[in-house]
Design a protein around this motif. Structure first.
Motif, PDB file in Angstrom:
ATOM      1  N   HIS A 248       0.839  -1.115  -0.312  1.00  0.00           N
ATOM      2  CA  HIS A 248       0.241   0.126  -0.063  1.00  0.00           C
ATOM      3  C   HIS A 248       0.891   1.224   0.134  1.00  0.00           C
ATOM      4  O   HIS A 248       1.483   1.492   1.473  1.00  0.00           O
ATOM      5  CB  HIS A 248      -0.504   0.032   1.378  1.00  0.00           C
ATOM      6  CG  HIS A 248      -1.841  -0.801   1.250  1.00  0.00           C
ATOM      7  ND1 HIS A 248      -3.215  -1.562   0.806  1.00  0.00           N
ATOM      8  CD2 HIS A 248      -1.696  -2.362   1.952  1.00  0.00           C
ATOM      9  CE1 HIS A 248      -3.529  -2.379   1.378  1.00  0.00           C
ATOM     10  NE2 HIS A 248      -2.755  -3.258   1.282  1.00  0.00           N
TER      11      HIS A 248
ATOM     12  N   ARG B  80      -5.160   1.647  11.053  1.00  0.00           N
ATOM     13  CA  ARG B  80      -6.723   2.387  10.287  1.00  0.00           C
ATOM     14  C   ARG B  80      -6.520   1.765   9.335  1.00  0.00           C
ATOM     15  O   ARG B  80      -7.413   1.426   8.617  1.00  0.00           O
ATOM     16  CB  ARG B  80      -7.039   3.850   9.654  1.00  0.00           C
ATOM     17  CG  ARG B  80      -6.499   4.951  11.188  1.00  0.00           C
ATOM     18  CD  ARG B  80      -6.479   6.014  11.188  1.00  0.00           C
ATOM     19  NE  ARG B  80      -6.480   7.023  11.820  1.00  0.00           N
ATOM     20  CZ  ARG B  80      -6.123   8.616  12.057  1.00  0.00           C
ATOM     21  NH1 ARG B  80      -6.034   9.031  11.302  1.00  0.00           N
ATOM     22  NH2 ARG B  80      -6.573   9.500  12.809  1.00  0.00           N
ATOM     23  N   ARG B  81      -5.863   1.120   8.574  1.00  0.00           N
ATOM     24  CA  ARG B  81      -4.966   0.893   7.149  1.00  0.00           C
ATOM     25  C   ARG B  81      -5.936  -1.004   7.375  1.00  0.00           C
ATOM     26  O   ARG B  81      -7.633  -1.731   7.229  1.00  0.00           O
ATOM     27  CB  ARG B  81      -4.514   0.742   6.521  1.00  0.00           C
ATOM     28  CG  ARG B  81      -4.628  -0.704   5.481  1.00  0.00           C
ATOM     29  CD  ARG B  81      -3.607  -0.592   4.740  1.00  0.00           C
ATOM     30  NE  ARG B  81      -1.929  -1.235   5.000  1.00  0.00           N
ATOM     31  CZ  ARG B  81      -0.713  -0.881   5.709  1.00  0.00           C
ATOM     32  NH1 ARG B  81      -0.868   0.629   5.401  1.00  0.00           N
ATOM     33  NH2 ARG B  81      -0.666  -1.156   6.553  1.00  0.00           N
ATOM     34  N   ARG B  82      -6.097  -1.527   8.734  1.00  0.00           N
ATOM     35  CA  ARG B  82      -6.541  -2.985   9.387  1.00  0.00           C
ATOM     36  C   ARG B  82      -7.628  -2.358   9.811  1.00  0.00           C
ATOM     37  O   ARG B  82      -8.813  -3.284   9.464  1.00  0.00           O
ATOM     38  CB  ARG B  82      -5.468  -3.046  10.502  1.00  0.00           C
ATOM     39  CG  ARG B  82      -3.993  -3.922  10.029  1.00  0.00           C
ATOM     40  CD  ARG B  82      -3.815  -4.470  11.276  1.00  0.00           C
ATOM     41  NE  ARG B  82      -3.602  -3.863  12.446  1.00  0.00           N
ATOM     42  CZ  ARG B  82      -1.860  -3.377  12.083  1.00  0.00           C
ATOM     43  NH1 ARG B  82      -1.330  -3.158  11.589  1.00  0.00           N
ATOM     44  NH2 ARG B  82      -1.445  -2.262  13.017  1.00  0.00           N
ATOM     45  N   GLU B  83      -8.045  -1.672  10.400  1.00  0.00           N
ATOM     46  CA  GLU B  83      -9.318  -1.399  10.839  1.00  0.00           C
ATOM     47  C   GLU B  83     -10.461  -0.997   9.336  1.00  0.00           C
ATOM     48  O   GLU B  83     -11.611  -1.612   9.549  1.00  0.00           O
ATOM     49  CB  GLU B  83      -9.884  -0.449  11.695  1.00  0.00           C
ATOM     50  CG  GLU B  83      -8.878  -0.177  12.675  1.00  0.00           C
ATOM     51  CD  GLU B  83      -8.830   1.250  14.030  1.00  0.00           C
ATOM     52  OE1 GLU B  83      -9.632   1.834  13.379  1.00  0.00           O
ATOM     53  OE2 GLU B  83      -8.590   1.117  15.025  1.00  0.00           O
ATOM     54  N   HIS B  84     -10.053  -0.674   8.418  1.00  0.00           N
ATOM     55  CA  HIS B  84     -10.630  -0.294   7.184  1.00  0.00           C
ATOM     56  C   HIS B  84     -10.874  -1.837   6.443  1.00  0.00           C
ATOM     57  O   HIS B  84     -12.176  -2.033   5.740  1.00  0.00           O
ATOM     58  CB  HIS B  84      -9.920   0.498   6.834  1.00  0.00           C
ATOM     59  CG  HIS B  84     -11.344   0.380   4.882  1.00  0.00           C
ATOM     60  ND1 HIS B  84     -12.281   1.028   4.983  1.00  0.00           N
ATOM     61  CD2 HIS B  84     -10.534   0.475   3.889  1.00  0.00           C
ATOM     62  CE1 HIS B  84     -11.786   0.933   3.634  1.00  0.00           C
ATOM     63  NE2 HIS B  84     -11.256   0.654   2.758  1.00  0.00           N
ATOM     64  N   LEU B  85      -9.909  -2.398   6.868  1.00  0.00           N
ATOM     65  CA  LEU B  85      -9.975  -3.217   5.514  1.00  0.00           C
ATOM     66  C   LEU B  85     -10.715  -4.834   6.454  1.00  0.00           C
ATOM     67  O   LEU B  85     -11.484  -5.081   5.701  1.00  0.00           O
ATOM     68  CB  LEU B  85      -8.288  -4.076   5.869  1.00  0.00           C
ATOM     69  CG  LEU B  85      -7.401  -3.723   4.746  1.00  0.00           C
ATOM     70  CD1 LEU B  85      -5.837  -4.441   4.465  1.00  0.00           C
ATOM     71  CD2 LEU B  85      -8.093  -3.644   2.966  1.00  0.00           C
ATOM     72  N   THR B  86     -10.596  -4.479   7.677  1.00  0.00           N
ATOM     73  CA  THR B  86     -12.076  -5.056   8.233  1.00  0.00           C
ATOM     74  C   THR B  86     -13.251  -5.053   8.346  1.00  0.00           C
ATOM     75  O   THR B  86     -14.272  -5.822   8.322  1.00  0.00           O
ATOM     76  CB  THR B  86     -11.579  -5.217   9.999  1.00  0.00           C
ATOM     77  OG1 THR B  86     -10.297  -5.801  10.688  1.00  0.00           O
ATOM     78  CG2 THR B  86     -12.448  -6.798  10.998  1.00  0.00           C
ATOM     79  N   ALA B  87     -13.464  -3.776   8.403  1.00  0.00           N
ATOM     80  CA  ALA B  87     -14.984  -3.231   7.878  1.00  0.00           C
ATOM     81  C   ALA B  87     -15.392  -4.016   6.680  1.00  0.00           C
ATOM     82  O   ALA B  87     -16.256  -3.497   6.774  1.00  0.00           O
ATOM     83  CB  ALA B  87     -15.145  -1.561   8.559  1.00  0.00           C
ATOM     84  N   THR B  88     -14.640  -3.472   5.663  1.00  0.00           N
ATOM     85  CA  THR B  88     -14.708  -3.995   4.398  1.00  0.00           C
ATOM     86  C   THR B  88     -15.388  -4.869   4.339  1.00  0.00           C
ATOM     87  O   THR B  88     -16.047  -5.609   3.791  1.00  0.00           O
ATOM     88  CB  THR B  88     -13.694  -3.523   3.052  1.00  0.00           C
ATOM     89  OG1 THR B  88     -13.510  -2.059   3.465  1.00  0.00           O
ATOM     90  CG2 THR B  88     -13.999  -3.725   2.077  1.00  0.00           C
TER      91      THR B  88
END
Length: 336
Positions: free
Chosen positions: A219, A292-300
């Motif tokens: 990324h 934040r990227r991990r949280e976003h990927l988890t939510a997605t």
């Protein structure tokens, strides 16, 4: 007082220029007269600033034209060092004047600062531009610790640290002088659409794709322009993916914090990479970026799983409602 650059009028009658587009000529004139330029015609450049000074977009206009000029043997570009080498520089300037008493120190210093992979090729070309039999040839060779006088082609050594550009027909153009009016010049080794419209669509790459990891799953900061991203990709060729991502996250964190990056993003990244190689890299600003990227990927991922679930039939839905009502002790007659 501003500096002055010289451009020979023979540039308009050169066979090498016969197949050039208007954009090619404009870009070459820019690099011959650029505010970034120096005594020796090989200098560090910031692509975004150069494009801005030309009134161009860096990615869609300047970089494609640079690739064509590299293919034609007119320029060379080192994306790791962000250096431009104008191969025809000494057709417009005097090599002998560059090593006269007034400029000699500056000229030698600038040659010493060249990217390692260019140095021997540049010195060889420069010495051969000096008058035959002139004692300056020996003086320059001795000052630069250069061996026997030989006319070498750039990147002759396979392990010189530079990314090779396929030789193709561009080798025909190397070290040709504009004064050689009867030499055959082929501006482009491959056919090119000369029809009306934008002529900056040549897809030949400056960068060797075997030395980058374009599909590595990393990324990269969105603020990077294409040239910056390619430079960083080349710097990461031997770095493990996990470490590479941590370095990229640190760079993104620095970009988002105004005042952190003093020079260029690539130069800042080189500093991070050097610390990593020395074992002194400690993530700081990149931690929040990675979180934040991990949280976003988890939510997605969760949303994707929910959207991919198989819908219940009417009977199953009613059974689920009955079950929920029973759990809530609600006794309601279900409609038939």
């Amino acid at each position: 007082m501003s500096r002055q650059r010289t451009v020979s009028d023979q540039i308009w009658r050169s066979n090498r220029m016969s197949g050039f587009t208007e954009e090619d000529r404009y870009a070459l004139l820019y690099f011959l007269t650029s505010p970034f330029s120096n005594v020796i015609g090989a200098y560090e450049v910031v692509i975004r600033i150069a494009a801005s000074e030309m009134g161009w977009d860096p990615d869609s206009q300047l970089m494609p034209v640079m690739r064509r000029l590299v293919d034609a043997g007119i320029l060379d570009f080192d994306p790791q060092a962000n250096y431009i080498w104008v191969k025809d520089w000494w057709d417009h300037h005097s090599a002998k004047m560059a090593v006269a008493t007034t400029l000699r120190t500056k000229t030698l210093e600038q040659i010493e600062a060249l990217p390692h992979g260019w140095r021997d090729a540049y010195v060889s070309d420069f010495i051969n531009r000096l008058p035959v039999g002139d004692p300056l040839r020996k003086t320059v060779a001795k000052a630069l610790s250069y061996g026997p006088y030989r006319l070498s082609t750039p990147y002759a050594e396979p392990d010189d640290g530079r990314m090779p550009i396929s030789a193709c027909a561009k080798d025909l153009h190397r070290n040709q002088s504009l004064n050689e009016g009867h030499t055959l010049g082929i501006a482009y080794p491959e056919a090119m659409d000369r029809g009306p419209g934008n002529t900056t669509t040549n897809t030949n790459l400056i960068y060797n794709p075997t030395t980058t990891r374009a599909d590595d799953g990393l990324h990269y900061p969105r603020a990077l322009v294409t040239a910056e991203k390619m430079s960083i990709q080349n710097l990461l060729t031997d770095v493990p993916l996990a470490d590479a991502q941590a370095l990229l996250d640190e760079l993104e964190g620095a970009i988002k914090k105004p005042g952190t990056i003093q020079k260029s993003k690539v130069a800042y990244f080189k500093g991070l990479l050097n610390n990593h190689r020395k074992g002194g890299f400690v993530p700081a600003a990149g931690i929040l970026v990675a979180t934040r990227r991990r949280e976003h990927l988890t939510a997605t991922h969760d949303a994707s799983r929910a959207s991919d679930s198989v819908p219940l039939s009417k009977a199953e839905t009613q059974a689920q409602i009955q079950n929920l009502k029973a759990q809530l002790s609600i006794h309601t007659r279900m409609p038939k």
